[in-house]
Design a protein around this motif. Structure first.
Motif, short mmCIF file in Angstrom:
data_model
loop_
_atom_site.label_atom_id
_atom_site.label_comp_id
_atom_site.label_asym_id
_atom_site.label_seq_id
_atom_site.Cartn_x
_atom_site.Cartn_y
_atom_site.Cartn_z
N TYR A 206 10.95 -0.87 2.38
CA TYR A 206 12.12 -0.04 2.65
C TYR A 206 12.19 1.13 1.67
O TYR A 206 12.39 2.28 2.07
N VAL A 207 12.00 0.86 0.40
CA VAL A 207 12.05 1.92 -0.62
C VAL A 207 10.97 2.96 -0.38
O VAL A 207 11.21 4.17 -0.42
N ALA A 208 9.74 2.50 -0.11
CA ALA A 208 8.62 3.43 0.08
C ALA A 208 8.81 4.33 1.29
O ALA A 208 8.29 5.45 1.33
N CYS A 209 9.53 3.85 2.28
CA CYS A 209 9.71 4.61 3.53
C CYS A 209 10.83 5.65 3.46
O CYS A 209 11.00 6.43 4.40
N ILE B 34 7.68 2.52 -10.00
CA ILE B 34 7.12 1.16 -10.08
C ILE B 34 6.16 0.91 -8.93
O ILE B 34 5.06 0.38 -9.12
N LEU B 35 6.56 1.30 -7.72
CA LEU B 35 5.72 1.02 -6.54
C LEU B 35 4.43 1.82 -6.56
O LEU B 35 3.43 1.39 -5.99
N ASP C 127 0.87 -1.18 0.00
CA ASP C 127 0.00 0.00 0.00
C ASP C 127 0.91 1.23 0.00
O ASP C 127 1.14 1.86 1.04
N THR C 128 1.43 1.57 -1.17
CA THR C 128 2.56 2.49 -1.29
C THR C 128 2.32 3.84 -0.64
O THR C 128 3.08 4.27 0.24
N GLU C 129 1.28 4.54 -1.06
CA GLU C 129 1.08 5.91 -0.58
C GLU C 129 0.79 5.93 0.92
O GLU C 129 1.23 6.84 1.64
N ASN C 130 0.06 4.95 1.39
CA ASN C 130 -0.22 4.88 2.82
C ASN C 130 1.07 4.72 3.61
O ASN C 130 1.27 5.35 4.66
N ASP D 147 16.68 12.53 0.41
CA ASP D 147 17.94 11.95 0.91
C ASP D 147 17.73 10.45 1.14
O ASP D 147 17.79 9.96 2.26
N PRO D 148 17.48 9.70 0.07
CA PRO D 148 17.08 8.30 0.23
C PRO D 148 18.25 7.38 0.54
O PRO D 148 19.40 7.65 0.17
N GLY D 149 17.93 6.27 1.20
CA GLY D 149 18.90 5.22 1.40
C GLY D 149 18.99 4.33 0.17
O GLY D 149 18.31 4.56 -0.85
#
Length: 465
Positions: free
Chosen positions: A379-382, A442-443, A236-239, A387-389
């Motif tokens: 992990y990606v969505a968060c 993609i997500l 649930d990407t946006e959530n 400044d992404p990991g």
């Protein structure tokens, strides 16, 4: 619109519906609320005596929860036995761990028959039945034998093994016949779909009509025609993006950041299972510290690994192995003010994990074999888009087919994983942002709603009758 009947090994507890973190629970609840219907399965309760009681029913709006208890014998033979000591290692390519027993196979069939018998009176003629995962492969055939003619779909949440692996199961032909009782069979990836099609061709001399990536494959076997297709499950990407943003202010996230004292964080979150590649992951982190000593006392590795199936010998063994590995690595590298590995055998809620993910500079997801692995997507969505990991992802996770902007690694190559960690920790911001943006596209376009709607739509169009 036809009513949807979802059948899964476990039914999400009703009072936890709003916090259902698993992809299946989120998708199922949304689908059932849209169409109305039933969520049917095991209650999670084990009773000592054999039970033939009727399902316990709870109605919540247009949704009915119907659950059954399992006897101790059924639990040991169906769940601990054939499902998790035969099919689970087989589907994860761990042939040496397979335990073959007629007793557990009969228990697996018996429980599927018991579940089918109890569901039949609840069905309406125009219902669509959606069955989930390896525990319930025979369920569709059991319903057919009881005269059910409804549309039936099945989705496998694990990998599907290559024919050369599958034939290690003595009753492999029977298992595939049961799978072919459905009108639609869904897999996570085209690799799994191809393995299924290869088995049909090689072992059954059946016919396969390839209709392209979006059309799936028409399978002609055992006198039936069914559709098989890949439907990569998602989140649930946006959530989750919203949860991660607010979680940075939570008490748990603040405690974690304070404890790091400015050090960078690598995080892994996995159920304690031999398929997750945790010993190799610990060794790769050790290799990172040995090969790139500049990270000593500057990077911490947090591995969250909630225990599961604690009475199964293989799980007892891996828990012991990881405790010994983390102890040895910490003993080798630790300083009086720094412990390299934080190894936690406990679970955390969705919001807490979202904050942990957003704090981490590297997400380390390195299963030896996995159907999808939603932790990689979570992990990606968060991440903070500014400044992404960096995600380091096993090539043997289904998610690697979609998230190819991650650093893809072979988890068996310890030195290569260590090099990928080095690259992740030193990656420039512009490259991190570019990789993150590609994965988020993609997500966002293929989220859990897309997965649910794609499957249900395909079930309504699959060959029928």
């Amino acid at each position: 619109m036809s009513r949807l009947v979802v059948v899964s090994n476990r039914v999400a507890p009703i009072d936890e519906g709003k916090q259902a973190a698993g992809g299946l629970a989120v998708a199922v609840l949304a689908a059932l609320k849209k169409t109305g219907g039933i969520w049917f399965g095991w209650s999670g309760t084990v009773v000592e005596e054999e039970s033939q009681s009727e399902p316990r029913r709870t109605d919540v709006g247009r949704l009915t929860y119907a659950t059954l208890d399992l006897s101790r014998r059924d639990f040991e033979e169906y769940y601990n036995g054939f499902a998790n000591q035969t099919l689970w290692p087989l589907f994860h390519y761990r042939v040496g761990l397979i335990e073959v027993s007629r007793r557990t196979r009969e228990g697996y069939k018996r429980v599927n028959g018991y579940f089918a018998e109890k569901l039949v009176p609840l069905l309406s003629p125009d219902d669509m039945v959606w069955v989930h995962d390896y525990h319930l492969i025979p369920f569709g055939e059991e319903l057919r034998q009881r005269g059910c003619t409804q549309r039936m779909g099945f989705f496998l949440h694990t990998p599907f093994p290559a024919p050369e692996i599958l034939v290690a199961l003595p009753n492999h032909r029977e298992l595939i016949r049961e799978l072919c009782a459905y009108d639609l069979v869904g897999f996570h990836t085209h690799v799994d779909l191809r393995s299924f099609a290869d088995y049909i061709r090689q072992e059954l001399d059946g016919e396969v009509e390839d209709r392209g990536p979006e059309g799936g494959m028409l399978i002609h076997a055992f006198g039936r025609t069914l559709l098989a297709r890949a439907f990569p499950i998602s989140i649930d990407t946006e959530n989750l993006v919203g949860i991660a943003e607010t979680a940075m202010r939570s008490r748990h996230t603040q405690r974690l950041k304070e404890s790091l004292v400015g050090r960078r964080l690598i995080i892994g979150v996995d159920r304690l299972d031999y398929s997750k590649g945790l010993p190799q992951r610990f060794q790769a982190f050790e290799q990172l510290l040995a090969t790139y000593p500049e990270h000593c006392n500057r990077v911490s590795f947090l591995q969250v690994a909630p225990p599961s199936r604690e009475d199964v010998p293989e799980y007892i063994a891996i828990k012991r192995e990881l405790s010994e590995l983390s102890g040895r690595i910490n003993g080798r590298f630790a300083e009086f003010d720094w412990v390299p590995i934080r190894y936690l055998n406990k679970s955390f809620g969705r919001r807490v994990l979202a904050g942990f993910y957003r704090t981490a500079h590297v997400g380390l997801v390195t299963p030896l074999r996995d159907g999808m692995n939603l932790v990689a997507k979570e992990y990606v969505a968060c991440q903070d888009a500014d400044d992404p990991g960096v995600l380091v992802l096993s090539t043997f996770a289904g998610a690697a087919r979609e998230l190819d902007s991650a650093l893809i690694v072979n988890p068996f190559d310890i030195e290569a994983v260590a090099d990928a960690l080095q690259r992740a920790l030193t990656m420039p911001l512009p490259e991190r942002k570019e990789r993150h943006a590609a994965m988020m596209r993609i997500l966002r376009s293929h989220d859990i709603g897309w997965w649910r709607e794609s499957y249900v739509d395909a079930l309504t169009r699959a060959p029928y009758g």
